[in-house]
Design a protein around this motif. Structure first.
Motif, PDB file in Angstrom:
ATOM      1  N   GLY A  42       4.694 -10.668   6.410  1.00 46.31           N
ATOM      2  CA  GLY A  42       5.366 -11.509   5.457  1.00 46.31           C
ATOM      3  C   GLY A  42       6.688 -10.918   5.384  1.00 46.31           C
ATOM      4  N   TYR A  43       7.305 -11.867   4.687  1.00 46.69           N
ATOM      5  CA  TYR A  43       8.870 -11.407   4.266  1.00 46.69           C
ATOM      6  C   TYR A  43       8.951 -10.121   3.303  1.00 46.69           C
ATOM      7  CZ  TYR A  43      13.648 -12.502   2.557  1.00 46.69           C
ATOM      8  OH  TYR A  43      14.897 -12.243   2.292  1.00 46.69           O
ATOM      9  N   GLY A  44       7.875 -10.189   2.386  1.00 38.47           N
ATOM     10  CA  GLY A  44       7.794  -9.225   1.372  1.00 38.47           C
ATOM     11  C   GLY A  44       7.040  -7.953   1.797  1.00 38.47           C
ATOM     12  N   ASP A  45       6.486  -7.843   2.981  1.00 40.37           N
ATOM     13  CA  ASP A  45       5.382  -6.928   3.586  1.00 40.37           C
ATOM     14  C   ASP A  45       5.998  -5.511   3.981  1.00 40.37           C
ATOM     15  OD1 ASP A  45       2.811  -7.914   3.269  1.00 40.37           O
ATOM     16  OD2 ASP A  45       2.944  -9.171   5.036  1.00 40.37           O
ATOM     17  N   MET A  51       8.578  -4.380  -0.596  1.00 36.66           N
ATOM     18  CA  MET A  51       7.097  -3.815  -0.662  1.00 36.66           C
ATOM     19  C   MET A  51       7.096  -2.553  -1.608  1.00 36.66           C
ATOM     20  SD  MET A  51       3.827  -3.423   0.070  1.00 36.66           S
ATOM     21  CE  MET A  51       2.833  -3.855   1.428  1.00 36.66           C
ATOM     22  N   LYS A  52       6.352  -2.601  -2.685  1.00 37.54           N
ATOM     23  CA  LYS A  52       6.340  -1.466  -3.380  1.00 37.54           C
ATOM     24  C   LYS A  52       5.126  -0.751  -3.290  1.00 37.54           C
ATOM     25  CE  LYS A  52      10.008  -2.874  -5.534  1.00 37.54           C
ATOM     26  NZ  LYS A  52      11.394  -2.098  -5.313  1.00 37.54           N
ATOM     27  N   LYS A  53       3.921  -1.173  -3.001  1.00 38.24           N
ATOM     28  CA  LYS A  53       2.742  -0.321  -2.875  1.00 38.24           C
ATOM     29  C   LYS A  53       2.435   0.683  -1.758  1.00 38.24           C
ATOM     30  CE  LYS A  53      -1.060  -2.131  -4.799  1.00 38.24           C
ATOM     31  NZ  LYS A  53      -2.123  -2.790  -5.079  1.00 38.24           N
ATOM     32  N   ILE A  54       3.054   0.299  -0.567  1.00 41.69           N
ATOM     33  CA  ILE A  54       3.192   1.362   0.333  1.00 41.69           C
ATOM     34  C   ILE A  54       4.421   1.133   1.023  1.00 41.69           C
ATOM     35  CG2 ILE A  54       0.597   0.725   1.043  1.00 41.69           C
ATOM     36  CD1 ILE A  54       1.576  -0.939   3.316  1.00 41.69           C
ATOM     37  N   HIS A 351       0.915  -6.913  -5.112  1.00 39.05           N
ATOM     38  CA  HIS A 351       1.688  -6.979  -3.984  1.00 39.05           C
ATOM     39  C   HIS A 351       2.037  -8.522  -3.640  1.00 39.05           C
ATOM     40  CE1 HIS A 351       3.732  -7.022  -0.235  1.00 39.05           C
ATOM     41  NE2 HIS A 351       2.730  -7.072   0.599  1.00 39.05           N
ATOM     42  N   LYS A 352       3.140  -9.174  -3.313  1.00 38.82           N
ATOM     43  CA  LYS A 352       3.216 -10.456  -2.855  1.00 38.82           C
ATOM     44  C   LYS A 352       3.849 -10.394  -1.346  1.00 38.82           C
ATOM     45  CE  LYS A 352       4.586 -12.148  -7.409  1.00 38.82           C
ATOM     46  NZ  LYS A 352       3.262 -12.656  -7.593  1.00 38.82           N
TER      47      LYS A 352
END
Length: 513
Positions: A42-45, A51-54, A351-352
């Motif tokens: 995805g665009y935010g992955d 991406m903030k979580k990883i 996460h989105k």
């Protein structure tokens, strides 16, 4: 193959090749080109897109040294048509049977037109496809014999070398094909494949759920032949010595790419490297499982980033980095539950995957086809940049033809525009318009996007994604309203009419640059 062994092999290859490399590199003018094509990313992955979580440091490094596009698009919101578009420079909806291909599909790409790799062959490139193919094999109207030569296929449409998963990860046959043959096939254990009825006596997910390492969604049908403790779509018997282990796929195809780089280090090369990491069934190597805190999907993103790091490290070791163009992108937007209950939904947290965009895989909304797109080429892009230029993957054909000085014959790449200066960060002029395909077609022109009316369901309930279907026209200002909240169709009927007419005209034409 064990990931640690692959890393050691990569280092060894670099040391062996580096000593005699320098004169050849200086003599070569045309850049090497590597497409790293992610699957369902995805665009935010990834970190550089929010991406903030990883963290994805190797992909981020490409962006820090190249051009990162915020308005880059695949042609489609699903895999097969996007792959068709990038390799042909032609919108997939211009041809029948370019939807998601079954595992026994015949070759979709025509052999009577030049492809992107074929054009680069004419420019003196050695070309390879490594990883997921999903564009069919064999002549239309014939039944594939998986125990004989498999053609026409990648070698007949412009590739010198192929090491592929012939379909996709959740569809049989679950084997690698090298050039024209199944790898490690025992002729005394021939392969039979059917998508119509069960063949052989292998257990299936429907009949033997106790043999599965992950449960399948009962509404999505991934319950046929079990391969590597995972049930797939379609039935398969035989070929036991050739069947892959899912956790080894990334390591094997990464090593094949590194091998090809080393073997072709003194001549220009092109690699279309198609990862399968985020596509279901997700089962990354043990090196990554459990490391993301986001389940197998997050772990697969870490594995993809590792792959990027291995390839860039090999280029560094061989002294090829400066004159190698790396393109990183994805075939379509994200999906969480796509047939296997692997906790992607439960562990996604805040996460989105689509970032600020609406929809996802299968959707006509922006998250369907707007994807990460990064281009790095130190010799041609001396300064990092972020570009909001409207550009499509379909434009790589004409752009690389311009870069390599190749003519484009009438009828070839009819929908591809020369966007070379934009890819190099030297121009921010938008593509005149771009058509994307979810279910209904959409056209993007300037700041606006028009989605054609359609009667389908508004939400794909099995995957919980808004599809963008609506019985009347939709118009969005995607510059101001990136989430496509406000439908402006009733407020701006003249614009709706003009964009609908433009889309109709493009559909009626053969395509032009």
């Amino acid at each position: 193959m064990n990931m640690k062994k692959i890393r050691n092999l990569t280092l060894a290859a670099g040391l062996c090749y580096l000593a005699g490399l320098a004169p050849a590199v200086h003599a070569q003018q045309k850049p090497n080109i590597i497409f790293i094509y992610a699957d369902d990313l995805g665009y935010g992955d990834i970190s550089c897109y929010g991406m903030k979580k990883i963290h994805t440091p190797n992909i981020d490094k490409l962006a820090k040294q190249g051009v990162r596009f915020t308005n880059g698009y695949a042609t489609s919101a699903t895999c097969t048509p996007s792959r068709y578009g990038i390799l042909t420079g032609r919108y997939p909806w211009r041809q029948q049977n370019t939807g998601i291909a079954p595992g026994d599909a015949s070759l979709i790409i025509p052999t009577d037109h030049k492809t992107l790799p074929g054009m680069l062959q004419d420019a003196g490139y050695h070309t390879a496809v490594i990883g997921k193919w999903h564009l069919g094999i064999g002549a239309p109207g014939t039944t594939i014999d998986w125990n004989a030569d498999l053609k026409p296929g990648p070698l007949e449409v412009g590739f010198n070398y192929a090491y592929i998963m012939p379909a996709t990860l959740d569809r049989v046959p679950c084997v690698f094909v090298e050039n024209h043959r199944v790898v490690n096939l025992d002729q005394n254990d021939p392969i039979t494949v059917s998508y119509k009825h069960k063949v052989g006596t292998d257990p299936t997910g429907k009949e033997n759920p106790e043999k599965l390492r992950m449960r399948t969604d009962p509404n999505q049908g991934h319950n046929q032949t079990i391969v590597d403790s995972i049930s797939r779509i379609g039935w398969m018997s035989g070929g036991n010595s050739a069947r892959w282990k899912d956790e080894n796929i990334a390591g094997i195809i990464t090593q094949k790419a590194i091998d090809f780089i080393g073997q072709n280090k003194t001549t220009p090369f092109f690699i279309y490297f198609a990862s399968g990491d985020m596509h279901v069934p997700r089962y990354p190597n043990s090196q990554f499982r459990g490391k993301s805190g986001m389940g197998l999907r997050g772990d697969a993103i870490l594995q993809l980033d590792w792959t990027v790091g291995q390839i860039t490290h090999a280029l560094d070791s061989l002294g090829l980095t400066k004159n190698t163009m790396i393109v990183f992108s994805s075939d379509n937007g994200p999906v969480l539950n796509d047939g296997y209950l692997d906790q992607a939904v439960e562990l996604v947290g805040s996460h989105k995957p689509a970032g600020p965009l609406r929809g996802g895989k299968y959707s006509s909304f922006e998250a369907g086809a707007r994807v990460p797109l990064i281009v790095k080429w130190p010799a041609g892009i001396p300064k990092a940049a972020v570009s909001n230029t409207l550009i499509g993957q379909i434009d790589f054909y004409a752009s690389l033809a311009k870069l390599t000085g190749q003519p484009i014959a009438d009828g070839d790449a009819p929908d591809s525009y020369d966007m070379l200066q934009q890819l190099l960060g030297k121009s921010k002029v938008d593509r005149p318009y771009l058509i994307t395909q979810g279910g209904p077609l959409s056209i993007i022109e300037g700041d606006y996007k028009y989605i054609t009316p359609s009667k389908g369901p508004k939400v794909a309930t099995d995957v919980n994604i808004e599809l963008g279907n609506h019985p009347s026209a939709q118009l969005y200002n995607i510059k101001k309203d990136v989430f496509e909240k406000e439908n402006l169709a009733e407020k701006e009927p003249a614009r709706v009419k003009a964009m609908a007419e433009k889309l109709s005209a493009v559909k009626a034409a053969a395509g032009s640059r």
